[in-house]
Design a protein around this motif. Sequence first.
Motif, PDB file in Angstrom:
ATOM      1  N   ILE A   1       0.848  -1.196   0.000  1.00 56.63           N
ATOM      2  CA  ILE A   1       0.000   0.000   0.000  1.00 56.63           C
ATOM      3  C   ILE A   1       0.882   1.243   0.000  1.00 56.63           C
ATOM      4  CG2 ILE A   1      -1.852   1.263   1.168  1.00 56.63           C
ATOM      5  CD1 ILE A   1      -2.774  -1.334   2.432  1.00 56.63           C
ATOM      6  N   ASN A   2       0.671   2.125  -0.959  1.00 55.67           N
ATOM      7  CA  ASN A   2       1.428   3.370  -1.020  1.00 55.67           C
ATOM      8  C   ASN A   2       0.484   4.557  -0.923  1.00 55.67           C
ATOM      9  OD1 ASN A   2       4.036   2.109  -1.530  1.00 55.67           O
ATOM     10  ND2 ASN A   2       3.133   1.532  -3.499  1.00 55.67           N
ATOM     11  N   ILE A   3       0.867   5.506  -0.076  1.00 56.40           N
ATOM     12  CA  ILE A   3       0.055   6.707   0.100  1.00 56.40           C
ATOM     13  C   ILE A   3       0.735   7.854  -0.659  1.00 56.40           C
ATOM     14  CG2 ILE A   3      -1.067   8.193   1.832  1.00 56.40           C
ATOM     15  CD1 ILE A   3      -1.621   5.242   2.350  1.00 56.40           C
ATOM     16  N   HIS A   4      -0.026   8.589  -1.441  1.00 59.29           N
ATOM     17  CA  HIS A   4       0.542   9.685  -2.237  1.00 59.29           C
ATOM     18  C   HIS A   4      -0.099  11.010  -1.848  1.00 59.29           C
ATOM     19  CE1 HIS A   4       2.295   6.598  -4.881  1.00 59.29           C
ATOM     20  NE2 HIS A   4       1.160   5.960  -4.637  1.00 59.29           N
ATOM     21  N   ASP A   5       0.757  11.968  -1.519  1.00 61.88           N
ATOM     22  CA  ASP A   5       0.290  13.294  -1.140  1.00 61.88           C
ATOM     23  C   ASP A   5       0.041  14.116  -2.409  1.00 61.88           C
ATOM     24  OD1 ASP A   5      -0.166  15.778  -0.146  1.00 61.88           O
ATOM     25  OD2 ASP A   5       1.705  15.910   1.012  1.00 61.88           O
ATOM     26  N   LEU A   6      -1.206  14.477  -2.640  1.00 60.20           N
ATOM     27  CA  LEU A   6      -1.550  15.204  -3.867  1.00 60.20           C
ATOM     28  C   LEU A   6      -0.834  16.549  -3.966  1.00 60.20           C
ATOM     29  CD1 LEU A   6      -5.340  14.321  -4.215  1.00 60.20           C
ATOM     30  CD2 LEU A   6      -3.499  13.695  -5.799  1.00 60.20           C
ATOM     31  N   ARG A   7      -0.486  17.112  -2.813  1.00 64.07           N
ATOM     32  CA  ARG A   7       0.213  18.413  -2.849  1.00 64.07           C
ATOM     33  C   ARG A   7       1.580  18.305  -3.530  1.00 64.07           C
ATOM     34  NH1 ARG A   7      -2.805  22.075  -0.053  1.00 64.07           N
ATOM     35  NH2 ARG A   7      -4.094  21.087   1.536  1.00 64.07           N
ATOM     36  N   ALA A   8       2.154  17.120  -3.522  1.00 57.85           N
ATOM     37  CA  ALA A   8       3.447  16.918  -4.178  1.00 57.85           C
ATOM     38  C   ALA A   8       3.307  17.026  -5.691  1.00 57.85           C
ATOM     39  CB  ALA A   8       4.011  15.556  -3.798  1.00 57.85           C
ATOM     40  N   PHE A   9       2.073  17.012  -6.187  1.00 58.17           N
ATOM     41  CA  PHE A   9       1.857  17.088  -7.639  1.00 58.17           C
ATOM     42  C   PHE A   9       1.300  18.445  -8.066  1.00 58.17           C
ATOM     43  CE2 PHE A   9       2.090  12.761  -6.374  1.00 58.17           C
ATOM     44  CZ  PHE A   9       2.891  12.184  -7.351  1.00 58.17           C
ATOM     45  N   THR A  10       1.469  19.439  -7.193  1.00 64.91           N
ATOM     46  CA  THR A  10       1.066  20.793  -7.553  1.00 64.91           C
ATOM     47  C   THR A  10       2.311  21.537  -8.051  1.00 64.91           C
ATOM     48  OG1 THR A  10       1.472  21.509  -5.285  1.00 64.91           O
ATOM     49  CG2 THR A  10      -0.782  20.893  -5.831  1.00 64.91           C
ATOM     50  N   LYS A  11       2.095  22.651  -8.752  1.00 65.17           N
ATOM     51  CA  LYS A  11       3.250  23.357  -9.324  1.00 65.17           C
ATOM     52  C   LYS A  11       3.404  24.765  -8.794  1.00 65.17           C
ATOM     53  CE  LYS A  11       3.906  20.466 -13.260  1.00 65.17           C
ATOM     54  NZ  LYS A  11       2.774  19.793 -13.880  1.00 65.17           N
ATOM     55  N   ASP A  12       2.367  25.242  -8.080  1.00 67.65           N
ATOM     56  CA  ASP A  12       2.454  26.623  -7.596  1.00 67.65           C
ATOM     57  C   ASP A  12       3.088  26.675  -6.211  1.00 67.65           C
ATOM     58  OD1 ASP A  12       0.119  25.279  -6.613  1.00 67.65           O
ATOM     59  OD2 ASP A  12      -0.524  27.204  -5.781  1.00 67.65           O
ATOM     60  N   LYS A  13       3.466  27.876  -5.831  1.00 69.16           N
ATOM     61  CA  LYS A  13       4.148  28.118  -4.565  1.00 69.16           C
ATOM     62  C   LYS A  13       3.314  27.661  -3.367  1.00 69.16           C
ATOM     63  CE  LYS A  13       4.612  32.452  -2.918  1.00 69.16           C
ATOM     64  NZ  LYS A  13       4.742  33.848  -3.200  1.00 69.16           N
ATOM     65  N   HIS A  14       1.994  27.868  -3.464  1.00 65.95           N
ATOM     66  CA  HIS A  14       1.120  27.538  -2.327  1.00 65.95           C
ATOM     67  C   HIS A  14       0.655  26.080  -2.331  1.00 65.95           C
ATOM     68  CE1 HIS A  14       1.098  31.731  -1.228  1.00 65.95           C
ATOM     69  NE2 HIS A  14       0.776  32.050  -2.471  1.00 65.95           N
ATOM     70  N   ARG A  15       1.065  25.341  -3.297  1.00 63.81           N
ATOM     71  CA  ARG A  15       0.703  23.912  -3.423  1.00 63.81           C
ATOM     72  C   ARG A  15      -0.820  23.745  -3.365  1.00 63.81           C
ATOM     73  NH1 ARG A  15       3.853  20.435   0.592  1.00 63.81           N
ATOM     74  NH2 ARG A  15       4.370  19.030  -1.105  1.00 63.81           N
ATOM     75  N   THR A  16      -1.481  24.474  -4.236  1.00 62.05           N
ATOM     76  CA  THR A  16      -2.947  24.516  -4.223  1.00 62.05           C
ATOM     77  C   THR A  16      -3.573  23.237  -4.794  1.00 62.05           C
ATOM     78  OG1 THR A  16      -2.682  26.866  -4.669  1.00 62.05           O
ATOM     79  CG2 THR A  16      -4.925  25.967  -4.861  1.00 62.05           C
ATOM     80  N   VAL A  17      -4.448  22.626  -4.011  1.00 63.90           N
ATOM     81  CA  VAL A  17      -5.122  21.413  -4.479  1.00 63.90           C
ATOM     82  C   VAL A  17      -6.608  21.642  -4.726  1.00 63.90           C
ATOM     83  CG1 VAL A  17      -3.545  19.705  -3.479  1.00 63.90           C
ATOM     84  CG2 VAL A  17      -5.378  20.679  -2.066  1.00 63.90           C
ATOM     85  N   ASP A  18      -7.128  22.798  -4.294  1.00 61.03           N
ATOM     86  CA  ASP A  18      -8.563  23.047  -4.439  1.00 61.03           C
ATOM     87  C   ASP A  18      -8.829  24.435  -5.002  1.00 61.03           C
ATOM     88  OD1 ASP A  18      -7.488  24.253  -2.178  1.00 61.03           O
ATOM     89  OD2 ASP A  18      -9.393  24.230  -1.106  1.00 61.03           O
ATOM     90  N   ASP A  19     -10.055  24.643  -5.449  1.00 63.83           N
ATOM     91  CA  ASP A  19     -10.419  25.952  -6.009  1.00 63.83           C
ATOM     92  C   ASP A  19     -11.930  26.124  -5.901  1.00 63.83           C
ATOM     93  OD1 ASP A  19     -10.202  28.400  -7.284  1.00 63.83           O
ATOM     94  OD2 ASP A  19      -8.901  27.618  -8.884  1.00 63.83           O
ATOM     95  N   ARG A  20     -12.394  27.331  -6.167  1.00 60.73           N
ATOM     96  CA  ARG A  20     -13.821  27.617  -6.036  1.00 60.73           C
ATOM     97  C   ARG A  20     -14.617  26.963  -7.164  1.00 60.73           C
ATOM     98  NH1 ARG A  20     -11.866  32.790  -5.232  1.00 60.73           N
ATOM     99  NH2 ARG A  20     -12.826  33.488  -7.171  1.00 60.73           N
ATOM    100  N   PRO A  21     -15.871  26.627  -6.884  1.00 55.33           N
ATOM    101  CA  PRO A  21     -16.677  25.949  -7.924  1.00 55.33           C
ATOM    102  C   PRO A  21     -17.157  26.908  -9.017  1.00 55.33           C
ATOM    103  CG  PRO A  21     -17.974  26.251  -5.907  1.00 55.33           C
ATOM    104  CD  PRO A  21     -16.596  26.736  -5.597  1.00 55.33           C
ATOM    105  N   PHE A  22     -17.057  26.466 -10.257  1.00 56.22           N
ATOM    106  CA  PHE A  22     -17.680  27.213 -11.355  1.00 56.22           C
ATOM    107  C   PHE A  22     -19.174  27.230 -11.110  1.00 56.22           C
ATOM    108  CE2 PHE A  22     -13.901  26.279 -14.134  1.00 56.22           C
ATOM    109  CZ  PHE A  22     -13.654  27.608 -14.472  1.00 56.22           C
ATOM    110  N   GLY A  23     -19.811  28.327 -11.436  1.00 52.18           N
ATOM    111  CA  GLY A  23     -21.262  28.412 -11.269  1.00 52.18           C
ATOM    112  C   GLY A  23     -21.661  28.913  -9.899  1.00 52.18           C
ATOM    113  N   GLY A  24     -20.653  29.075  -9.043  1.00 50.57           N
ATOM    114  CA  GLY A  24     -20.926  29.619  -7.715  1.00 50.57           C
ATOM    115  C   GLY A  24     -21.306  28.558  -6.715  1.00 50.57           C
ATOM    116  N   GLY A  25     -21.609  28.966  -5.531  1.00 48.73           N
ATOM    117  CA  GLY A  25     -21.970  28.023  -4.478  1.00 48.73           C
ATOM    118  C   GLY A  25     -20.885  27.957  -3.425  1.00 48.73           C
ATOM    119  N   GLU A  26     -21.235  27.270  -2.350  1.00 46.71           N
ATOM    120  CA  GLU A  26     -20.311  27.217  -1.215  1.00 46.71           C
ATOM    121  C   GLU A  26     -19.191  26.212  -1.421  1.00 46.71           C
ATOM    122  OE1 GLU A  26     -22.154  26.536   2.555  1.00 46.71           O
ATOM    123  OE2 GLU A  26     -23.671  28.082   2.119  1.00 46.71           O
ATOM    124  N   GLY A  27     -18.150  26.359  -0.623  1.00 45.45           N
ATOM    125  CA  GLY A  27     -17.115  25.340  -0.515  1.00 45.45           C
ATOM    126  C   GLY A  27     -16.120  25.338  -1.654  1.00 45.45           C
TER     127      GLY A  27
END
Length: 283
Positions: free
Chosen positions: A33-59
């Motif tokens: 079993i291998n665990i992979h940190d998704l942040r290691a596959f980001t390219k920006d300085k803040h290691r962003t893994v999430d973003d706001r939803p298109f169309g609006g809405g919470e979260g």
Amino acid sequence: MKIDILTIFPDFFRGPLDYGIVRRARETGLVEINIHDLRAFTKDKHRTVDDRPFGGGEGMVLKPEPIFECLESFDDVESRKVRLSPSAKQSVILLSAQGRRLDQMLAAELSTLDRIVLICGRYEGVDERISEHLADREVSIGDYVLSGGELGAAVIPGAVGNQASTRRESFTDMRTESFTANAELAGDGPSSTCVSGGLLDYPHYTRPADFRGMAVPEVLMNGNHDQIRSWRRKTALEKTLRNRPDLLERVVLSTEDKELLNQIKLNQIKLEQIKPAQINGKN
Ligand code: SAH
């Protein structure tokens, strides 16, 4: 079997996969079993893994890029086309409340694979392009909404591992376990005392035989294997009728089962008749 887990919280898995069957399977090399940190596959300085939803809405929504890149970094994962073919030995699974519900049949299906990739969502969920173009299927661990796919992902190796070592526990269906079930029906081997075939498991007891006045059912101690088998079948039927009557609709019941069920129902009616009488008696 090789299992890869893609998550933004890799530390979550310290613990859940380190005990029991899963631990032993890992130690003996049966499962890797291998665990992979998704942040290691980001390219920006803040290691962003999430973003706001298109169309609006919470979260927030998990972005597609790190998940695609993480999967693409594995050199032994077959193309999605191959993974979706009937003889596939690999599966990329997105944990999702909208997925097919995990049950013993699905665990049995997954236990035949060589490689499983589990993608854990967070926040409001995962960009739909993961389910449309990267994952082969969506799996839910139950009809409730978790805050993340990690709990679901931690459940799967255990369910799959148990499947390999489990033959007569709750939910083991005769359709997937016909060989074992028939062998047991025929009375082969020492485990022939009960076949649960799609029912919930029967109750288990161990020593002491009398614990604070709570006694173990007499029948389990008399060594009469026919009686024990029948008692176990009856209590399995009883528990299924009480907690999961829906399962009884799907299971093939023998003549003996039907008789046992009648006895159970008759007993229930008797109990219901006694109860008000007792209450009246006390008054
Ligand atoms: N908005 C989504 C819930 C998101 S919960 C919905 O209503 O369906 C965040 C993440 O938790 C999901 O992306 C999924 O990976 C995981 N998750 C939530 N409930 C789950 C369940 N029952 N089984 C498996 N994973 C679940």
